[in-house]
Design a protein around this motif. Structure first.
Motif, PDB file in Angstrom:
ATOM      1  N   VAL A  82       0.838  -1.202   0.000  1.00 60.90           N
ATOM      2  CA  VAL A  82       0.000   0.000   0.000  1.00 60.90           C
ATOM      3  C   VAL A  82       0.873   1.252   0.000  1.00 60.90           C
ATOM      4  N   ILE A  83       1.945   1.246   0.765  1.00 61.50           N
ATOM      5  CA  ILE A  83       2.851   2.396   0.794  1.00 61.50           C
ATOM      6  C   ILE A  83       3.433   2.655  -0.596  1.00 61.50           C
ATOM      7  N   LEU A  84       3.853   1.591  -1.293  1.00 58.62           N
ATOM      8  CA  LEU A  84       4.401   1.759  -2.646  1.00 58.62           C
ATOM      9  C   LEU A  84       3.366   2.342  -3.601  1.00 58.62           C
ATOM     10  N   ILE A  85       2.143   1.851  -3.501  1.00 64.55           N
ATOM     11  CA  ILE A  85       1.067   2.370  -4.363  1.00 64.55           C
ATOM     12  C   ILE A  85       0.813   3.837  -4.052  1.00 64.55           C
ATOM     13  N   LEU A  86       0.723   4.178  -2.782  1.00 66.67           N
ATOM     14  CA  LEU A  86       0.463   5.570  -2.408  1.00 66.67           C
ATOM     15  C   LEU A  86       1.588   6.497  -2.845  1.00 66.67           C
ATOM     16  N   LYS A  87       2.830   6.056  -2.720  1.00 69.49           N
ATOM     17  CA  LYS A  87       3.951   6.875  -3.182  1.00 69.49           C
ATOM     18  C   LYS A  87       3.843   7.136  -4.682  1.00 69.49           C
ATOM     19  N   SER A  88       3.497   6.101  -5.425  1.00 71.13           N
ATOM     20  CA  SER A  88       3.339   6.255  -6.873  1.00 71.13           C
ATOM     21  C   SER A  88       2.169   7.180  -7.201  1.00 71.13           C
ATOM     22  N   TYR A  89       1.066   6.995  -6.502  1.00 73.65           N
ATOM     23  CA  TYR A  89      -0.142   7.771  -6.760  1.00 73.65           C
ATOM     24  C   TYR A  89       0.014   9.242  -6.390  1.00 73.65           C
ATOM     25  N   LEU A  90       0.772   9.501  -5.352  1.00 68.60           N
ATOM     26  CA  LEU A  90       0.888  10.870  -4.843  1.00 68.60           C
ATOM     27  C   LEU A  90       2.076  11.637  -5.426  1.00 68.60           C
TER      28      LEU A  90
END
Length: 91
Positions: A82-90
């Protein structure tokens, strides 16, 4: 990924709405639109994508991180994903 399949109809509806908004923006840009109109369309698309992301993320967190039957190792892996996805998304 059963939590997305249970909400599949609602998610597909959101995606189709986003697709329609993007298509309308493309059509608008082919003409001579006013800048404010283009900005409003972009803001609407961004809001719709954010809403989709929020809904899928919330369902994911509840189904995977909130599951009582997963090990701490699995929970830690889910958190990192989830952290990796959020970093990519943000970005």
């Amino acid at each position: 990924m059963s939590h997305t399949s249970t909400a599949q109809k609602k998610l597909l509806s959101r995606v189709r709405r986003i697709k329609g908004q993007a298509s309308a923006l493309e059509t608008s840009l082919e003409g001579e639109p006013k800048c404010i109109s283009v900005l409003q369309q972009i803001a609407a698309i961004k809001g719709a994508v954010n809403g989709l992301m929020r809904e899928v993320l919330e369902d994911h967190l509840r189904a995977h991180l909130g599951a009582p039957d997963i090990s701490q190792t699995q929970r830690d892996e889910e958190i990192e994903n989830v952290i990796l996805i959020l970093k990519s998304y943000l970005k």
